[in-house]
Structures are given as structure tokens and as C-alpha cells.
Design a protein around this motif. Structure first.
Motif, PDB file in Angstrom:
ATOM      1  N   LYS B  49       0.871  -1.265  -0.107  1.00 29.63           N
ATOM      2  CA  LYS B  49      -0.001   0.073  -0.082  1.00 29.63           C
ATOM      3  C   LYS B  49       0.891   1.182   0.019  1.00 29.63           C
ATOM      4  O   LYS B  49       0.376   2.483  -0.656  1.00 29.63           O
ATOM      5  CB  LYS B  49      -0.930   0.088   1.417  1.00 29.63           C
ATOM      6  N   ARG B  51       2.974   4.118  -0.652  1.00 30.34           N
ATOM      7  CA  ARG B  51       3.201   4.790  -2.199  1.00 30.34           C
ATOM      8  C   ARG B  51       4.621   4.801  -2.706  1.00 30.34           C
ATOM      9  O   ARG B  51       4.919   4.886  -3.450  1.00 30.34           O
ATOM     10  CB  ARG B  51       2.621   6.200  -2.421  1.00 30.34           C
ATOM     11  N   LYS B  54       6.328   1.646  -3.143  1.00 30.62           N
ATOM     12  CA  LYS B  54       5.708   1.012  -4.368  1.00 30.62           C
ATOM     13  C   LYS B  54       6.559   1.842  -5.789  1.00 30.62           C
ATOM     14  O   LYS B  54       6.936   1.204  -6.552  1.00 30.62           O
ATOM     15  CB  LYS B  54       4.297   1.425  -4.458  1.00 30.62           C
ATOM     16  N   LYS B  55       6.705   3.073  -5.423  1.00 31.75           N
ATOM     17  CA  LYS B  55       7.556   3.884  -6.371  1.00 31.75           C
ATOM     18  C   LYS B  55       8.922   3.378  -6.661  1.00 31.75           C
ATOM     19  O   LYS B  55       9.383   3.195  -7.818  1.00 31.75           O
ATOM     20  CB  LYS B  55       7.469   5.217  -5.840  1.00 31.75           C
TER      21      LYS B  55
END
Lengths: 220, 222
Positions: B49, B51, B54-55
Motif C-alpha cells: 500500500k 506509495r 511502491k514507487k
């Protein structure tokens, strides 16, 4: 120190663009020739007669199993011994073409086999000859399965073209290798090399994803 | 010249080839182990989840997939010494191979997890299975089952890619062929032998992959 190296790198930038041009040229030519070879071999692969399909299967296996580096050594160093002298550029193009052709033939064969058999039988019943059947019935349907992995294969082709630098073709990778001998900043030099490849490959990868999504959406 | 193909000299060089074969096998083995770790972690981050995480996982995967392994290998080989990180050639090679394959494995594992219909998880929850049980008995058996042929395919690619470490003078199979070619001026003998060894590895892995796929089909039928 780093500032001096950076300046030096800026000065060699034209060389990098020349190298990029060679990379584009060698992968572009092999892309076209490899696609032609791959389509022919892919069609041949679906012929279940006289061991043709088995021969094509071995061709694909050979290229899948043997590293491209060994493959290019074989073409560049062994062909001269049987009397075929090749310059680095034609040798690189031939090696890439034959290599990509094998992978493309598998993609094309899978595409053709994905078309239901009834289509072929119906086309035959309509009185179309084998060429017409492929041209008007099989390919328009198979192309949807073929296109996304084909673009993916082109990305691999561009990336594999970096290996032709070992036989002395001055593509981007070789320019980087030559530059790093004078400007000992490996991260900077090969960072630049990476960026140049990224500019070519990244849009292609996304094109492949886009095609895949578009086609799976349409078929729903 | 091919009528002078000398099996005798190949025989003389056989110890070198076998050493190279062994080096190729263990370098690939260690690399695939680390690649699996990196790949599973990267995939976990990508599906997470957070961000930011994830990036980072996205940048890692995209940049590896868009650049050639050879450029990555040279990046580490010429670049790490400038950061005063001193790895020898073999370690540099393994680092590059593991990071490269890790990005592809992350995509393979992701495809495997995504391929499981959400109904499966819902049904398992309705059966009263807890998270670990769902993972152990429902999700992982299916996800791993479908990814293993793809992982073996990636291993085949890794074995082939490991030939590139010969360019930073690691003695492995391809290097053994190069040595024979340059010492005896016998490129045909050297490189065809190397090709034969690579094909041998390839057919073994392909056989395993097919065997597993047939087993999957068999299991699904029962």
C-alpha cells in the motif's frame, strides 16, 4: 574532479549519439530481417510433414539454449574458417537476425495455432488456396495474439544488440566502454549508456503492455 | 577447416571446460537464489500500500527491464570502485545477474498472484481459514504452481546471461571456449563445445519445466 569528468563526458556526447545511431541501425535492420525470417519459420513450424516442424523446433531450441555471446563468436570467428569473411556490422546483423528469428518464429507459430481449426476448414471449404487462407483468414486473427509478445521481443533485440560491442562494433555500449578507459567514472558513463537504452526500450515495453491490455479488453 | 575438427584437442581441454561448466552452474545457482529473494521482495513492495515503496520497486523494475544486462554489468564493474566498494569480478557478476533477474522474477511472481481469482480467497475465508492457512493451502499452491515453469524459463535465461561475466574475465564456460580458441586458434572446437554444454543445461531445464507443467495438468484433472 567529478566536475572535470562531467565536462569530459559532455565533450564525448557526440560519440555517444553516433553509438546510439549504430545501435538503432543494427537493431532496426535485424528487426525487419528477423521478423521476415521469423514469420517464414513460424509458418513452416505449423507444417507437420517431413520433419519440417521438428527441424524448426531444433532451430528455436538452439537459439533459446545457447547464449547470444557464444552465438556471435561462432558467426564472427568460425565463418571465416569456412571462407566467409564478415565485417563486424554484417556479422552483428546476421547474428541478431538469426537469433531474433527463432524467438519470433515461436511467437508466430503460437499465434497461428491459437486460431480455431474450424476457421481453416471453413476457409478450405470456401475454396481459398493455402496462401489466401493465411492472408485473409488466419493472420488477421492470429495478429492479435502475435503483436504484444512481438513488441516485447523487439525490446529484447535492442537490448541484445549491446552484446555486438564485443566484436568491435562501436554501438552505445562500446562507446561507453571506450570512454570509461579515459574518464574513470563508471557510474556516470554507464548511467548515460543506460539512459540512452532506456529512451528506446521504455516506450516499447509500454507499447507492448498497452497492446496486451487493449486486445484482452476487446476480446471480452 | 571443419574437416580438421579436432576432438583430440577438445579432449585435452576437457578439464578446463568442466571447470567452466561448474563455474557457470554455481554462479547461476547463487544468482538465481538471490534473484528469487530480490524478486519476491520487489513484488511485495510493488503490491504494497505504501506509495513511496511502491514507487521505488517500480523504478527498480522498469529501469532494469529497459536496459541491457551488459550495460548493467559494466555499470557495476566500472562504477563500484569509484564508490570505494571493492567486489571481485565473480561477486560483481553475481550482483549484476541477481539484480537483473530479480526484476523479471518480480513480474513473474506478480502475474502468479494476480492470476488467482478473488473468489478463491473469499471461499477460503468463508471456510474459516485464517490468513496463514489461506496462504499455505489456497493461494501459494496455486500461485507457485503456475509460476514455476516461468521461473524455470527465467533460470534458463539467467544461465545464458551468465556467459556475459566472461567479459569481465571470470573463468566460466564461455571464457573456457575463448581461451581454447585463442590459445590453439581453434574457434570452431572451442565454441561448438561450449554451445553443446549450454544446450545440455537447456534441455535438462526444459525437461524439468515440461515435467512440471504435465504434473500441473494432471493435478488439475484430479
Amino acid at each position: 574532479m567529478i566536475a572535470i569528468y562531467f565536462k569530459g563526458l559532455i565533450h564525448t556526447l557526440p560519440l555517444f549519439f553516433k553509438g546510439l545511431w549504430i545501435t538503432i541501425l543494427v537493431s532496426g535492420v535485424s528487426l525487419i530481417a528477423g521478423t521476415a525470417l521469423g514469420v517464414i519459420c513460424g509458418i513452416l513450424r505449423t507444417i507437420r510433414k517431413w520433419g519440417i516442424s521438428r527441424l524448426m523446433g531444433f532451430y528455436a531450441d538452439y537459439m533459446r539454449g545457447v547464449p547470444f555471446l557464444v552465438h556471435i563468436f561462432i558467426i564472427y570467428f568460425i565463418l571465416p574458417e569456412v571462407g566467409i569473411q564478415l565485417d563486424p556490422f554484417p556479422a552483428a546483423t546476421i547474428a541478431l537476425t538469426v537469433y531474433a528469428g527463432a524467438y519470433i518464429s515461436e511467437i508466430v507459430a503460437a499465434g497461428i495455432q491459437s486460431v480455431p481449426k474450424g476457421q481453416m476448414e471453413a476457409a478450405t471449404a470456401y475454396g481459398l488456396n493455402p496462401f489466401q487462407r493465411l492472408r485473409y483468414v488466419i493472420f488477421p486473427q492470429a495478429i492479435r495474439v502475435i503483436l504484444p509478445p512481438l513488441v516485447g521481443e523487439y525490446v529484447l533485440l535492442v537490448k541484445d544488440s549491446s552484446i555486438v560491442s564485443v566484436i568491435g562494433l562501436t554501438d552505445v555500449t562500446r562507446v561507453g566502454w571506450l570512454t570509461v578507459q579515459r574518464i574513470p567514472e563508471g557510474l556516470m558513463v554507464f548511467g548515460l549508456v543506460g539512459i540512452l537504452y532506456f529512451i528506446i526500450c521504455y516506450p516499447m515495453i509500454h507499447l507492448s503492455h498497452y497492446l496486451e491490455e487493449k486486445i484482452s479488453y476487446e476480446s471480452q | 577447416m571443419l574437416e580438421h575438427f579436432s576432438f583430440r584437442v577438445i579432449g585435452q581441454y576437457m578439464p578446463l571446460f568442466l571447470r567452466g561448466l561448474w563455474a557457470t552452474c554455481w554462479i547461476s545457482g547463487i544468482s538465481i537464489f538471490f534473484a528469487l529473494l530480490i524478486g519476491i521482495i520487489a513484488c511485495g513492495l510493488r503490491l504494497s500500500k505504501g506509495r513511496f515503496l511502491k514507487k521505488i520497486a517500480g523504478i527498480y523494475i522498469e529501469s532494469i527491464r529497459s536496459t541491457p544486462l551488459l550495460a548493467q554489468l559494466y555499470f557495476f564493474y566500472f562504477g563500484l570502485p569509484t564508490l570505494h566498494v571493492n567486489l571481485n569480478e565473480v561477486q560483481t557478476g553475481i550482483l549484476a545477474l541477481a539484480l537483473n533477474s530479480g526484476a523479471y522474477i518480480a513480474e513473474i511472481v506478480r502475474a502468479g498472484i494476480v492470476s488467482i481469482p478473488s473468489g478463491q480467497v473469499e471461499a477460503a475465508t468463508a471456510y474459516g481459514l485464517n490468513y496463514l492457512q489461506r496462504m499455505r493451502y489456497v493461494i501459494l499452491p496455486q500461485a507457485l504452481g503456475v509460476t514455476i515453469p516461468a521461473l524455470l524459463g527465467q533460470f534458463i535465461v539467467l544461465v545464458k546471461d551468465s556467459s556475459l561475466v566472461s567479459l569481465i574475465s571470470v573463468l566460466e564456460l564461455t571464457r573456457a571456449g575463448q581461451l581454447m580458441a585463442s590459445e590453439r586458434f581453434m574457434p570452431a572446437e572451442g565454441f561448438f563445445t561450449v554451445a553443446a554444454f549450454y544446450l545440455l543445461i537447456y534441455y535438462i531445464l526444459k525437461y524439468l519445466s515440461n515435467w512440471w507443467q504435465n504434473r500441473l495438468i494432471y493435478m488439475e484433472g484430479h
